[in-house]
Design a protein around this motif. Structure first.
Motif, PDB file in Angstrom:
ATOM      1  N   GLY A  24     -11.046  -3.244  18.298  1.00 26.35           N
ATOM      2  CA  GLY A  24     -12.606  -2.930  19.130  1.00 26.35           C
ATOM      3  C   GLY A  24     -12.525  -2.443  20.285  1.00 26.35           C
ATOM      4  N   LEU A  25     -11.120  -1.430  20.751  1.00 24.43           N
ATOM      5  CA  LEU A  25     -11.141  -0.999  22.065  1.00 24.43           C
ATOM      6  C   LEU A  25     -11.841   0.438  22.112  1.00 24.43           C
ATOM      7  N   PRO A  26     -12.486   0.552  23.399  1.00 22.88           N
ATOM      8  CA  PRO A  26     -13.316   1.754  23.463  1.00 22.88           C
ATOM      9  C   PRO A  26     -12.340   2.960  23.617  1.00 22.88           C
ATOM     10  N   LYS A  27     -12.886   4.044  23.365  1.00 26.08           N
ATOM     11  CA  LYS A  27     -12.186   5.421  23.484  1.00 26.08           C
ATOM     12  C   LYS A  27     -11.866   5.473  25.197  1.00 26.08           C
ATOM     13  N   THR A  28     -10.559   6.061  25.358  1.00 23.06           N
ATOM     14  CA  THR A  28     -10.191   6.343  26.689  1.00 23.06           C
ATOM     15  C   THR A  28     -11.131   6.743  27.563  1.00 23.06           C
ATOM     16  N   LYS A  29     -11.973   7.706  27.155  1.00 27.03           N
ATOM     17  CA  LYS A  29     -12.989   8.310  28.057  1.00 27.03           C
ATOM     18  C   LYS A  29     -14.094   7.300  28.568  1.00 27.03           C
ATOM     19  N   ASP A  30     -14.452   6.255  27.456  1.00 24.38           N
ATOM     20  CA  ASP A  30     -15.249   5.331  27.505  1.00 24.38           C
ATOM     21  C   ASP A  30     -14.628   4.189  28.548  1.00 24.38           C
ATOM     22  N   ILE A  31     -13.631   3.905  29.005  1.00 21.25           N
ATOM     23  CA  ILE A  31     -13.102   2.758  29.346  1.00 21.25           C
ATOM     24  C   ILE A  31     -13.462   2.527  30.791  1.00 21.25           C
ATOM     25  N   GLU A  32     -13.729   3.291  31.623  1.00 22.03           N
ATOM     26  CA  GLU A  32     -14.175   3.193  32.995  1.00 22.03           C
ATOM     27  C   GLU A  32     -15.610   2.936  33.023  1.00 22.03           C
ATOM     28  N   SER A  33     -16.479   3.293  32.201  1.00 24.83           N
ATOM     29  CA  SER A  33     -17.634   2.944  32.309  1.00 24.83           C
ATOM     30  C   SER A  33     -18.221   1.791  31.429  1.00 24.83           C
ATOM     31  N   SER A  34     -17.224   1.049  30.696  1.00 24.43           N
ATOM     32  CA  SER A  34     -17.495  -0.001  30.046  1.00 24.43           C
ATOM     33  C   SER A  34     -17.884  -1.248  30.854  1.00 24.43           C
ATOM     34  N   ARG A  65      -3.148   7.859  32.662  1.00 26.17           N
ATOM     35  CA  ARG A  65      -3.303   8.905  33.514  1.00 26.17           C
ATOM     36  C   ARG A  65      -4.607   9.748  33.017  1.00 26.17           C
ATOM     37  N   LYS A  66      -5.285   9.560  31.710  1.00 21.92           N
ATOM     38  CA  LYS A  66      -6.542   9.885  31.689  1.00 21.92           C
ATOM     39  C   LYS A  66      -7.830   9.409  32.402  1.00 21.92           C
ATOM     40  N   LEU A  67      -7.414   8.350  32.976  1.00 27.81           N
ATOM     41  CA  LEU A  67      -8.566   7.678  33.701  1.00 27.81           C
ATOM     42  C   LEU A  67      -8.483   8.177  35.476  1.00 27.81           C
ATOM     43  N   LYS A  68      -9.651   8.444  35.830  1.00 21.68           N
ATOM     44  CA  LYS A  68      -9.923   9.012  36.998  1.00 21.68           C
ATOM     45  C   LYS A  68      -9.231   7.854  38.061  1.00 21.68           C
ATOM     46  N   SER A  69      -9.586   6.806  37.950  1.00 18.35           N
ATOM     47  CA  SER A  69      -9.146   5.618  38.845  1.00 18.35           C
ATOM     48  C   SER A  69      -7.696   5.624  38.824  1.00 18.35           C
ATOM     49  N   PHE A  70      -6.901   5.671  37.899  1.00 19.11           N
ATOM     50  CA  PHE A  70      -5.363   5.668  37.888  1.00 19.11           C
ATOM     51  C   PHE A  70      -4.909   6.960  38.332  1.00 19.11           C
ATOM     52  N   GLN A  71      -5.676   7.997  38.176  1.00 19.31           N
ATOM     53  CA  GLN A  71      -5.346   9.359  38.891  1.00 19.31           C
ATOM     54  C   GLN A  71      -5.199   9.339  40.259  1.00 19.31           C
TER      55      GLN A  71
END
Length: 111
Positions: free
Chosen positions: A36-46, A91-97
């Motif tokens: 049940g993991l979210p898509k990478t693009k949705d992680i930061e808004s979870s 590296r796809k996450l803005k916060s990690f970038q």
């Protein structure tokens, strides 16, 4: 050299980028239960990455319903970070970038 990092949001958001370290952390690397993991693009808004991680750890454990109720995901969350070797999804996450950019900038000032 030691670099301390204080995440803006819960660290667990970075731990739900891929399932293999989650499965390995609970000792069930070949498990097939959906996590049940979210898509990478949705992680930061979870809204609650910690709850997503804990639910994924329980699902990955492969335990039956009775044993899942006794399962303590807190003891496994740090193991997920230790087992995460592939940073490509992070590296796809803005916060990690932003974190990587800040670290590189800081290291450049030391050189």
């Amino acid at each position: 050299m030691l670099i301390c990092v204080v995440p803006v949001r819960m660290t667990e958001a970075w731990l739900i980028t891929h399932e293999q370290p989650i499965r390995q952390a609970v000792g069930n690397p070949n498990g097939t239960a959906p996590l049940g993991l979210p898509k990478t693009k949705d992680i930061e808004s979870s809204p609650d990455p910690k709850e997503i991680l804990f639910a994924a750890l329980k699902a990955a454990s492969g335990l039956n319903a009775t044993r899942k109720r006794q399962f303590n995901p807190h003891q496994f969350r740090h193991r997920v970070s230790e087992l995460t070797e592939d940073l490509k999804p992070l590296r796809k996450l803005k916060s990690f970038q932003q974190l990587e950019a800040q670290i590189k900038k800081h290291l450049a000032t030391l050189a």
